[in-house]
Design an enzyme around this catalytic site. Sequence first.
Site, PDB file in Angstrom:
ATOM      1  N   GLU A  27       0.797  -1.241   0.000  1.00 15.25           N
ATOM      2  CA  GLU A  27       0.000   0.000   0.000  1.00 15.25           C
ATOM      3  C   GLU A  27       0.828   1.290   0.000  1.00 15.25           C
ATOM      4  O   GLU A  27       0.532   2.217   0.748  1.00 15.25           O
ATOM      5  CB  GLU A  27      -0.968  -0.021   1.200  1.00 15.25           C
ATOM      6  CG  GLU A  27      -1.869  -1.242   1.189  1.00 15.25           C
ATOM      7  CD  GLU A  27      -2.725  -1.406   2.442  1.00 15.25           C
ATOM      8  OE1 GLU A  27      -2.741  -0.495   3.274  1.00 15.25           O
ATOM      9  OE2 GLU A  27      -3.381  -2.456   2.567  1.00 15.25           O
ATOM     10  N   GLU A  52      -6.049 -10.880  -0.879  1.00 14.39           N
ATOM     11  CA  GLU A  52      -6.884 -10.593   0.311  1.00 14.39           C
ATOM     12  C   GLU A  52      -8.368 -10.542  -0.057  1.00 14.39           C
ATOM     13  O   GLU A  52      -9.088  -9.637   0.349  1.00 14.39           O
ATOM     14  CB  GLU A  52      -6.452  -9.256   0.947  1.00 14.39           C
ATOM     15  CG  GLU A  52      -4.970  -9.170   1.228  1.00 14.39           C
ATOM     16  CD  GLU A  52      -4.539  -7.900   1.944  1.00 14.39           C
ATOM     17  OE1 GLU A  52      -5.400  -7.156   2.444  1.00 14.39           O
ATOM     18  OE2 GLU A  52      -3.324  -7.648   1.999  1.00 14.39           O
TER      19      GLU A  52
HETATM   20  O1  G3I Z   1      -4.768  -7.438  19.520  1.00 14.31           O
HETATM   21  C1  G3I Z   1      -5.438  -6.223  19.909  1.00 14.31           C
HETATM   22  C2  G3I Z   1      -6.302  -6.456  21.137  1.00 14.31           C
HETATM   23  O2  G3I Z   1      -5.467  -6.794  22.211  1.00 14.31           O
HETATM   24  C3  G3I Z   1      -7.128  -5.194  21.433  1.00 14.31           C
HETATM   25  O3  G3I Z   1      -7.984  -5.427  22.496  1.00 14.31           O
HETATM   26  C4  G3I Z   1      -7.952  -4.809  20.203  1.00 14.31           C
HETATM   27  C5  G3I Z   1      -8.809  -3.554  20.399  1.00 14.31           C
HETATM   28  O4  G3I Z   1      -8.250  -2.417  19.847  1.00 14.31           O
HETATM   29  O5  G3I Z   1      -7.048  -4.597  19.136  1.00 14.31           O
HETATM   30  C6  G3I Z   1      -6.326  -5.762  18.778  1.00 14.31           C
HETATM   31  O6  G3I Z   1      -5.494  -5.446  17.686  1.00 14.31           O
HETATM   32  C7  G3I Z   1      -6.125  -5.333  16.442  1.00 14.31           C
HETATM   33  C8  G3I Z   1      -5.424  -6.275  15.474  1.00 14.31           C
HETATM   34  O7  G3I Z   1      -5.990  -6.114  14.189  1.00 14.31           O
HETATM   35  C9  G3I Z   1      -5.469  -7.741  15.919  1.00 14.31           C
HETATM   36  O8  G3I Z   1      -6.607  -8.396  15.552  1.00 14.31           O
HETATM   37  C10 G3I Z   1      -6.002  -3.895  15.951  1.00 14.31           C
HETATM   38  O9  G3I Z   1      -6.734  -3.008  16.782  1.00 14.31           O
HETATM   39  C11 G3I Z   1      -6.519  -3.783  14.540  1.00 14.31           C
HETATM   40  O10 G3I Z   1      -6.229  -2.484  14.035  1.00 14.31           O
HETATM   41  C12 G3I Z   1      -5.838  -4.816  13.668  1.00 14.31           C
HETATM   42  O11 G3I Z   1      -6.428  -4.741  12.395  1.00 14.31           O
HETATM   43  C13 G3I Z   1      -5.751  -5.386  11.353  1.00 14.31           C
HETATM   44  C14 G3I Z   1      -5.545  -4.378  10.231  1.00 14.31           C
HETATM   45  O12 G3I Z   1      -4.935  -5.035   9.122  1.00 14.31           O
HETATM   46  C15 G3I Z   1      -4.659  -3.231  10.651  1.00 14.31           C
HETATM   47  O13 G3I Z   1      -4.651  -2.254   9.671  1.00 14.31           O
HETATM   48  C16 G3I Z   1      -6.610  -6.532  10.869  1.00 14.31           C
HETATM   49  O14 G3I Z   1      -6.701  -7.536  11.883  1.00 14.31           O
HETATM   50  C17 G3I Z   1      -6.002  -7.142   9.613  1.00 14.31           C
HETATM   51  O15 G3I Z   1      -6.886  -8.097   9.081  1.00 14.31           O
HETATM   52  C18 G3I Z   1      -5.778  -6.029   8.581  1.00 14.31           C
HETATM   53  O16 G3I Z   1      -5.207  -6.575   7.435  1.00 14.31           O
HETATM   54  C19 G3I Z   1      -4.962  -5.675   6.350  1.00 14.31           C
HETATM   55  C20 G3I Z   1      -3.767  -6.207   5.578  1.00 14.31           C
HETATM   56  O17 G3I Z   1      -2.670  -6.425   6.430  1.00 14.31           O
HETATM   57  C21 G3I Z   1      -3.373  -5.250   4.440  1.00 14.31           C
HETATM   58  N1  G3I Z   1      -4.515  -4.955   3.595  1.00 14.31           N
HETATM   59  C22 G3I Z   1      -5.743  -4.536   4.267  1.00 14.31           C
HETATM   60  C23 G3I Z   1      -6.133  -5.551   5.346  1.00 14.31           C
HETATM   61  C24 G3I Z   1      -7.454  -5.196   5.982  1.00 14.31           C
HETATM   62  O18 G3I Z   1      -7.384  -3.972   6.652  1.00 14.31           O
END
Ligand code: G3I
Length: 356
Positions: A149, A259
């Site tokens: 990205e 994805e």
């Molecule tokens: O692990 C913490 C947890 O302890 C906490 O309570 C909770 C509440 O805020 O957050 C948890 O972390 C989250 C993490 O995912 C783990 O599941 C983050 O907030 C959250 O921002 C994070 O989101 C990830 C996201 O990328 C970040 O931008 C998504 O899981 C993940 O699926 C997503 O993947 C991305 C690809 O890498 C790139 N392309 C887009 C795709 C979707 O956004």
Amino acid sequence: MDVPFFSRRLLRRPWKRYPEGGLKDAFKGYFKIGASVSPWHVRHLGHMISFEFNSLTADNAMKPSSTEPQKGRFYWEKADRIANFCRRKGIKLRGHTLMWHKQIGSWMYSDKDGSLLSKEEFYANMKEHIFAIVRRFKDIVYAWDVVNEAIAEIPTNPDQPLRESPMWQIAGEEFIYKAFEYAHEADPDALLFYNDYDEANPEKSKQIFSLVKRMKEAGIPIDGIGMQGHYDIYSPSPEEVDHAISRYKTLVKHIHITELDLRIHPGDPPEWQEQIREPMRNASLSKKEEEQQIQRYVDFFRVFMKHADVIDCVSFWNLGDRDSWLGVANSPLLFDVYYLPKKSYFAIKNLGLFRS
Ligand code: G3I
């Protein structure tokens, strides 16, 4: 009434009932079928995963913020759990991701006061990180999303199409080139991808195409383009996806759909915090929405099959609807909140099996 999350009985799977095998078997000879997973998934849903998929991606465990949140302090446990599962089951692993403006420790590009590092310091950090992770998983990772990205949101500015991330502010476009060079040096056998979203949008795809073309012309070791495939049931059209693939394949020999998911509600998903408050029951879609989603999935897979000469892998982002970053209400995947296959699963599988 809420149905309890899932019972042991459900985990004891309907998978055995499919003598024809899973999705990976239906598309044998076309491309690998993948999904993104967490360590929890490989621990609890190992049967289902190895029955359906022959490529996996770590959804978060291999990102820089997970593996090296502070300089030189590596945390491999989560990534190792996924990699070891793949090693045991003979499943290929896609590495995601080496350089991204999100989920990366700020130590990589700034000092303790928040000032940006010099180019030399930033490159030294980037090289050390890339070498450590790429070498650790060299035996099992066959493809890396090296840079993720790096192009700005639509509408892009044609004079400055790149995202103005801290990495870009330090080094401009060159940081992308360096990341690929370091990854190639660390593992010359891995396929190296540039990965982005809105990749079928005519404006954004033009910028992706130009960036990869400049990289090729500069002799940078890039093998492929990762098309993320975060679509909704109305847009992009299968024709737009077809067109983007046709253009990209004039430049690169490998395209991965990295994805894939198909949300019901166009637009940005709700924030993570709101999603976790959603009750875990399957979304109730209208018949029209469900049919439209199935049709779109089938149409996209027809396009992917048409381009199987260049598409080696089609990966879904997350396993079941309860895991999706888009929230349960978007019902975006082939498996529901109980990891049971939906109608779209059978529609796609039949397409692969009967090759029509
Ligand atoms: O692990 C913490 C947890 O302890 C906490 O309570 C909770 C509440 O805020 O957050 C948890 O972390 C989250 C993490 O995912 C783990 O599941 C983050 O907030 C959250 O921002 C994070 O989101 C990830 C996201 O990328 C970040 O931008 C998504 O899981 C993940 O699926 C997503 O993947 C991305 C690809 O890498 C790139 N392309 C887009 C795709 C979707 O956004």
